[in-house]
Enzyme design. Structure first.
Site, PDB file in Angstrom:
ATOM      1  N   SER A   1       3.939  -6.832   1.979  1.00 27.45           N
ATOM      2  CA  SER A   1       2.782  -6.371   2.738  1.00 27.45           C
ATOM      3  C   SER A   1       1.487  -6.793   2.037  1.00 27.45           C
ATOM      4  O   SER A   1       1.330  -7.972   1.739  1.00 27.45           O
ATOM      5  CB  SER A   1       2.895  -4.857   2.938  1.00 27.45           C
ATOM      6  OG  SER A   1       2.066  -4.441   3.986  1.00 27.45           O
ATOM      7  N   GLN A   2       0.572  -5.857   1.692  1.00 28.68           N
ATOM      8  CA  GLN A   2      -0.698  -6.317   1.092  1.00 28.68           C
ATOM      9  C   GLN A   2      -0.488  -7.001  -0.260  1.00 28.68           C
ATOM     10  O   GLN A   2      -1.317  -7.800  -0.697  1.00 28.68           O
ATOM     11  CB  GLN A   2      -1.716  -5.182   0.987  1.00 28.68           C
ATOM     12  CG  GLN A   2      -1.467  -4.184  -0.126  1.00 28.68           C
ATOM     13  CD  GLN A   2      -2.502  -3.046  -0.184  1.00 28.68           C
ATOM     14  OE1 GLN A   2      -3.304  -2.875   0.725  1.00 28.68           O
ATOM     15  NE2 GLN A   2      -2.464  -2.268  -1.249  1.00 28.68           N
TER      16      GLN A   2
ATOM     17  N   ASP B   1       6.544  -5.759  14.382  1.00 27.74           N
ATOM     18  CA  ASP B   1       5.806  -4.986  13.372  1.00 27.74           C
ATOM     19  C   ASP B   1       4.839  -4.018  14.043  1.00 27.74           C
ATOM     20  O   ASP B   1       4.005  -4.428  14.852  1.00 27.74           O
ATOM     21  CB  ASP B   1       5.028  -5.976  12.479  1.00 27.74           C
ATOM     22  CG  ASP B   1       4.612  -5.363  11.158  1.00 27.74           C
ATOM     23  OD1 ASP B   1       4.177  -4.195  11.153  1.00 27.74           O
ATOM     24  OD2 ASP B   1       4.705  -6.056  10.138  1.00 27.74           O
TER      25      ASP B   1
ATOM     26  N   HIS C   1       7.920  -3.528  10.406  1.00 30.94           N
ATOM     27  CA  HIS C   1       7.348  -3.923   9.121  1.00 30.94           C
ATOM     28  C   HIS C   1       8.343  -3.806   7.954  1.00 30.94           C
ATOM     29  O   HIS C   1       8.882  -2.722   7.714  1.00 30.94           O
ATOM     30  CB  HIS C   1       6.125  -3.037   8.849  1.00 30.94           C
ATOM     31  CG  HIS C   1       5.224  -3.556   7.784  1.00 30.94           C
ATOM     32  ND1 HIS C   1       4.697  -4.827   7.808  1.00 30.94           N
ATOM     33  CD2 HIS C   1       4.743  -2.982   6.649  1.00 30.94           C
ATOM     34  CE1 HIS C   1       3.932  -5.005   6.746  1.00 30.94           C
ATOM     35  NE2 HIS C   1       3.938  -3.912   6.027  1.00 30.94           N
TER      36      HIS C   1
ATOM     37  N   MET D   1       0.838  -1.202   0.000  1.00 31.04           N
ATOM     38  CA  MET D   1       0.000   0.000   0.000  1.00 31.04           C
ATOM     39  C   MET D   1       0.872   1.250   0.000  1.00 31.04           C
ATOM     40  O   MET D   1       1.832   1.345   0.741  1.00 31.04           O
ATOM     41  CB  MET D   1      -0.852  -0.033   1.274  1.00 31.04           C
ATOM     42  CG  MET D   1      -1.618   1.201   1.564  1.00 31.04           C
ATOM     43  SD  MET D   1      -2.584   0.991   3.096  1.00 31.04           S
ATOM     44  CE  MET D   1      -1.398   1.407   4.334  1.00 31.04           C
TER      45      MET D   1
END
Ligand SMILES: *[C@@H]1O[C@H](CO)[C@@H](O)[C@H](O)[C@H]1NC(C)=O
Ligand SMILES: *[C@@H]1O[C@H](CO)[C@@H](O)[C@H](O)[C@H]1NC(C)=O
Length: 299
Positions: free
Chosen positions: A101-102, A221, A277, A27
């Site tokens: 991530s996403q 994270d 993260h 994102m």
């Protein structure tokens, strides 16, 4: 095999070169900017001479790519990327894939929904993915502030309206553990790819065609809540404190996605890193990801 065929076969194997790599960014990130996945692409090209890296861009340019990471339905994104990769001639002998991530759950959706149309996808590596969704806001888990719990309860009212599902990517993997029923019915992306309402056998077969599904969790994270989602764990249903490991979830026990089968076949790999993260070092990436999964032949 006849001798000449055998020689041709050997020549083909030798000249095939390293397995290509497909990347899907997270994102607010983009395919190709030098401070973004452009850096990872360049790094891979340096570390694996001759490798072809396809960093996925959703949209016609970088700005669209970034906007789409917030506002384009993942269902459409996955469909577009499927059409795009099917047409990429350089991927025709198979490839590895890395989600950031996403981008992790989007690539998993791509494998499940489109895997049978694509050349073999060997290893899917997900870095800080949200495989069971999120229930929380960035930095809230880490600071443990009271208002965090309040805000996420408020978000529950909004996330599952269909217009929100259609217009905000992050709502499509919002997972409210206090109301599993609504999540399963209304989540137009995550609940579908996790076979929550019905079981799509194609998803299971395609996922099980991977050689490995490598799940990387960042143990400190502060962006993803709960962190266990990076290993397919989540809050136990009905509350938002106690966590469940994948192996304790119904998803696993009923084997709705074939993950139990994969685990028993040694195809599920759980890795963890101590930082925040997506914080990893070049050494870790080379020694763990490249040497074991992307370019093992070079060893
Ligand atoms: C299962 O998934 C495949 C691949 O996305 C799709 O073509 C098919 O329509 C789905 N089946 C059902 C029953 O939804
Ligand atoms: C984990 O995060 C906290 C808060 O952000 C920080 O103070 C701590 O140094 C971090 N620990 C590690 C091992 O990164």
């Amino acid at each position: 095999m006849n001798r000449w065929l055998f020689i041709l076969f050997i020549i083909k194997v030798i000249s095939a070169g390293p397995t290509p790599v497909v990347l899907w960014h997270g994102m607010g990130d983009t395919c190709c900017m030098p401070y973004s996945l452009g850096y990872i692409k360049h790094f891979l090209e340096q570390q694996i001479p001759g490798v072809y890296v396809h960093s996925i861009r959703v949209g016609d340019n970088t700005v669209e790519d970034l906007e789409n990471s917030y506002f384009m339905s993942p269902n459409e994104q996955v469909q577009d990327v499927c059409d795009m990769l099917v047409k990429d001639p350089k991927l025709q002998s198979g490839f590895n894939a890395i989600g950031f991530s996403q981008g992790s759950q989007f690539l998993r959706a791509l494998v499940q929904r489109c895997g049978h149309k694509l050349p073999p996808i060997k290893n899917l590596i997900t870095l800080g993915g949200q495989h069971q969704g999120v229930y929380g806001l960035p930095h809230c888990g880490a600071i443990q502030h009271r208002s965090c719990d309040y805000v996420r309860k408020l978000l529950n009212y909004a996330a599952y309206y269909s217009w929100v599902q259609n217009s905000l990517v992050q709502a499509t993997y919002w997972h409210d553990p206090l109301d599993e029923k609504t999540y399963k019915k209304k989540s137009e992306f995550l609940a579908d790819i996790n076979n929550e309402l019905t079981i799509n056998q194609t998803y299971i077969d395609n996922l099980n065609s991977l050689e490995n599904l490598v799940l990387v969790k960042f143990t400190n994270d502060s962006i993803v809540q709960p962190r266990e989602t990076e290993w397919f764990g989540f809050y136990a249903p009905g509350q938002a404190k106690k966590l469940q490991k994948l192996q304790e979830t119904e998803l696993y026990l009923q084997d709705r996605l074939g993950l139990k089968k994969m685990n028993e076949a040694g195809k599920l790999v759980f890795l963890s890193l101590p930082g925040d993260h997506l914080q990893f070092t070049q050494d870790w990436f080379i020694n763990v990801i490249i040497k074991k999964y992307l370019n093992p032949a070079a060893e």
